[in-house]
Design a protein around this motif. Structure first.
Motif, PDB file in Angstrom:
ATOM      1  N   VAL A 105       0.843  -1.188   0.000  1.00 41.96           N
ATOM      2  CA  VAL A 105       0.000   0.000   0.000  1.00 41.96           C
ATOM      3  C   VAL A 105       0.880   1.240   0.000  1.00 41.96           C
ATOM      4  O   VAL A 105       1.883   1.303   0.730  1.00 41.96           O
ATOM      5  CB  VAL A 105      -0.938   0.014   1.236  1.00 41.96           C
ATOM      6  CG1 VAL A 105      -1.649   1.356   1.364  1.00 41.96           C
ATOM      7  CG2 VAL A 105      -1.952  -1.120   1.127  1.00 41.96           C
ATOM      8  N   THR A 106       0.524   2.219  -0.800  1.00 42.36           N
ATOM      9  CA  THR A 106       1.243   3.482  -0.838  1.00 42.36           C
ATOM     10  C   THR A 106       0.376   4.571  -0.217  1.00 42.36           C
ATOM     11  O   THR A 106      -0.758   4.788  -0.640  1.00 42.36           O
ATOM     12  CB  THR A 106       1.613   3.880  -2.281  1.00 42.36           C
ATOM     13  OG1 THR A 106       2.503   2.895  -2.824  1.00 42.36           O
ATOM     14  CG2 THR A 106       2.305   5.241  -2.300  1.00 42.36           C
ATOM     15  N   LEU A 107       0.928   5.245   0.795  1.00 46.54           N
ATOM     16  CA  LEU A 107       0.237   6.319   1.491  1.00 46.54           C
ATOM     17  C   LEU A 107       0.676   7.657   0.914  1.00 46.54           C
ATOM     18  O   LEU A 107       1.872   7.917   0.767  1.00 46.54           O
ATOM     19  CB  LEU A 107       0.561   6.274   2.988  1.00 46.54           C
ATOM     20  CG  LEU A 107       0.223   4.972   3.709  1.00 46.54           C
ATOM     21  CD1 LEU A 107       0.760   5.011   5.145  1.00 46.54           C
ATOM     22  CD2 LEU A 107      -1.273   4.711   3.697  1.00 46.54           C
ATOM     23  N   ARG A 108      -0.290   8.494   0.594  1.00 47.84           N
ATOM     24  CA  ARG A 108       0.006   9.815   0.036  1.00 47.84           C
ATOM     25  C   ARG A 108       0.217  10.803   1.170  1.00 47.84           C
ATOM     26  O   ARG A 108      -0.652  10.972   2.022  1.00 47.84           O
ATOM     27  CB  ARG A 108      -1.146  10.265  -0.859  1.00 47.84           C
ATOM     28  CG  ARG A 108      -1.441   9.323  -2.018  1.00 47.84           C
ATOM     29  CD  ARG A 108      -2.853   9.504  -2.550  1.00 47.84           C
ATOM     30  NE  ARG A 108      -3.858   9.256  -1.517  1.00 47.84           N
ATOM     31  CZ  ARG A 108      -5.157   9.399  -1.714  1.00 47.84           C
ATOM     32  NH1 ARG A 108      -5.619   9.798  -2.875  1.00 47.84           N
ATOM     33  NH2 ARG A 108      -6.009   9.152  -0.733  1.00 47.84           N
ATOM     34  N   MET A 109       1.350  11.479   1.184  1.00 50.37           N
ATOM     35  CA  MET A 109       1.687  12.408   2.269  1.00 50.37           C
ATOM     36  C   MET A 109       1.928  13.810   1.732  1.00 50.37           C
ATOM     37  O   MET A 109       2.575  13.993   0.693  1.00 50.37           O
ATOM     38  CB  MET A 109       2.953  11.945   3.015  1.00 50.37           C
ATOM     39  CG  MET A 109       3.397  12.896   4.124  1.00 50.37           C
ATOM     40  SD  MET A 109       5.002  12.471   4.855  1.00 50.37           S
ATOM     41  CE  MET A 109       4.556  11.031   5.808  1.00 50.37           C
ATOM     42  N   VAL A 110       1.424  14.801   2.474  1.00 52.00           N
ATOM     43  CA  VAL A 110       1.665  16.216   2.180  1.00 52.00           C
ATOM     44  C   VAL A 110       2.128  16.884   3.462  1.00 52.00           C
ATOM     45  O   VAL A 110       1.722  16.498   4.566  1.00 52.00           O
ATOM     46  CB  VAL A 110       0.394  16.902   1.632  1.00 52.00           C
ATOM     47  CG1 VAL A 110       0.592  18.415   1.501  1.00 52.00           C
ATOM     48  CG2 VAL A 110       0.011  16.313   0.276  1.00 52.00           C
TER      49      VAL A 110
END
Length: 322
Positions: free
Chosen positions: A27-32
Motif C-alpha cells: 500500500v502506498t500512502l500519500r503524504m503532504v
C-alpha cells in the motif's frame, strides 16, 4: 474560495499519488506537508521516508507529494479528515478549523515517550478519532520553544503598538500583551516583514534561517514558551484499513522517528547561537518578570483551552503538565 482550493488540491493529489485500493498487497500512502520542503521539518523527515520505503517494500510505502504548494497549510487538516491525502506532516495550529483541540498540543510539558506511557497519547487519539476522523501517529518535534521576534525593542513584556504575525498558537497570549495580531501562512511572512505589514512574528527557536526571516529580524524576546508541536496525522479510515502487518510496520517506523527527537534540544542551542552571530539581539527581563511572562503564557493557554473544550482541556492538563 476554500472549496476551490481543496478541489484543486484533490485533483493534484489524485494525479500525483497512488491510491490505496489494494490492502492485501503493498500500500502506498500519500503524504503532504504543511511546511515548505526546504524547511528543517521536511528536511528531517526525508531520510526517514527514504528508510521507510526501503525497508517497507511489499508492505507499506509513502509517496511524499510536497508542501503547501500542493495543499495550503491551513487546508491540510481538512484534507486529512476527508481523505484527500492519507498522511500529513502538520501542526495542530494549522488545523484548528477542523477541531480547536488540535492547538492544545502546544501545552505539553512532558516528552512524547512519556506521553505514550502515561495515557496522554491514547487520550489525544480518542479526541482525534472522534472529532477529526484522524489517527495521531507520532510527534517528531520537541524541545522547540516559541519566541516573539520583533523589529521594535521593548524593555518589558508589552507589545503595545506592534503588529505581530500569529497562528492560533499564540493569539490569546499576544493579545494579552497588547499586540495587534495578524494571521498569515508562513509563506507570506517575509513579504509582510519587508513591507512593514507586521513588526514581528511568533515562531519556534529554530527555522527562521530556512525561511530567510533572519534578514528582516532585529530582536528575539526571551524566555521561550510552549513547545512547538509538529506531528504526523493520518486519515482514520485509511489507518483502520491497514492490515496487521502494515500497521505493525508503521508503528515500528513511527517509534524510530520519535527516538530521533533528541536532535531538537541540540538544534535549539545551535539556532540560538546562530541568531546571535547573525546579529539578532536578545531581549531579556529579570528573573521574576521572566517567570511571570512564561507562567502567563501557560495560564492563558489553558484558560483558552478550557473555554473551547472544557472536558478535553481538563483531561489533557492532568496528562500534559509536569
Amino acid at each position: 474560495m476554500k472549496r476551490r482550493l481543496l478541489t484543486q488540491a484533490t485533483a493534484l493529489v489524485l494525479a500525483l499519488g497512488a491510491g490505496t485500493a489494494s490492502w492485501a498487497q503493498e500500500v502506498t500512502l500519500r503524504m503532504v506537508s504543511g511546511f515548505a520542503e526546504n524547511g528543517i521539518y521536511v528536511q528531517r523527515l526525508q531520510p526517514w521516508i527514504n528508510k521507510f520505503n526501503a525497508e517497507g517494500k511489499g508492505v507499506l510505502q509513502i509517496n511524499f507529494i510536497g508542501g503547501p504548494r500542493a495543499i495550503p497549510s491551513f487546508e491540510l487538516g481538512n484534507a486529512v479528515k476527508t481523505g484527500v491525502v492519507d498522511v500529513a506532516l502538520n501542526t495542530g495550529a494549522f488545523y484548528t478549523n477542523v477541531m480547536p483541540e488540535a492547538d492544545f498540543l502546544k501545552l505539553t510539558q512532558i516528552p512524547v515517550a512519556e506521553q505514550r506511557k502515561n495515557g496522554a497519547f491514547d487520550a489525544i487519539n480518542k479526541v482525534w478519532n472522534e472529532k477529526g476522523n484522524m489517527q495521531y501517529l507520532a510527534r517528531m518535534v520537541e524541545n522547540q520553544p516559541f519566541h516573539i521576534y520583533t523589529n521594535k525593542k521593548v524593555d518589558k513584556p508589552d507589545l503595545t503598538g506592534q503588529k505581530i504575525r500569529i497562528s492560533p498558537v499564540y493569539r490569546d497570549f499576544f493579545q494579552s500583551l497588547n499586540a495587534s495580531v495578524i494571521t498569515t501562512p508562513p509563506g507570506e511572512v517575509y513579504t509582510a516583514l519587508e513591507r512593514g505589514v507586521v513588526d514581528g512574528y511568533g515562531w519556534p527557536i529554530g527555522g527562521i534561517f530556512d525561511l530567510n526571516w533572519h534578514e528582516k529580524t532585529k530582536f528575539r524576546i526571551d524566555p521561550g514558551f510552549y513547545d512547538a508541536e509538529v506531528s504526523l496525522i493520518m486519515n482514520l479510515p485509511v489507518y483502520k484499513k491497514l492490515n496487521d502487518a502494515q500497521r505493525s510496520y508503521l508503528q515500528k517506523q513511527l517509534l524510530a522517528l520519535e527516538a530521533e527527537n533528541t536532535f531538537w534540544a541540540r538544534y535549539a542551542t545551535e539556532e540560538t547561537d546562530r541568531q546571535a552571530k547573525f546579529g539578532i539581539q536578545t531581549i531579556t527581563f529579570d528573573a521574576a518578570t521572566s517567570k511571570a511572562f512564561r507562567d502567563k503564557a501557560y495560564d492563558i493557554g489553558w484558560a483558552g483551552a478550557a473555554k473551547q473544550s472544557p472536558e478535553v482541556a481538563a483531561r489533557f492538563k492532568a496528562l500534559f503538565v509536569k
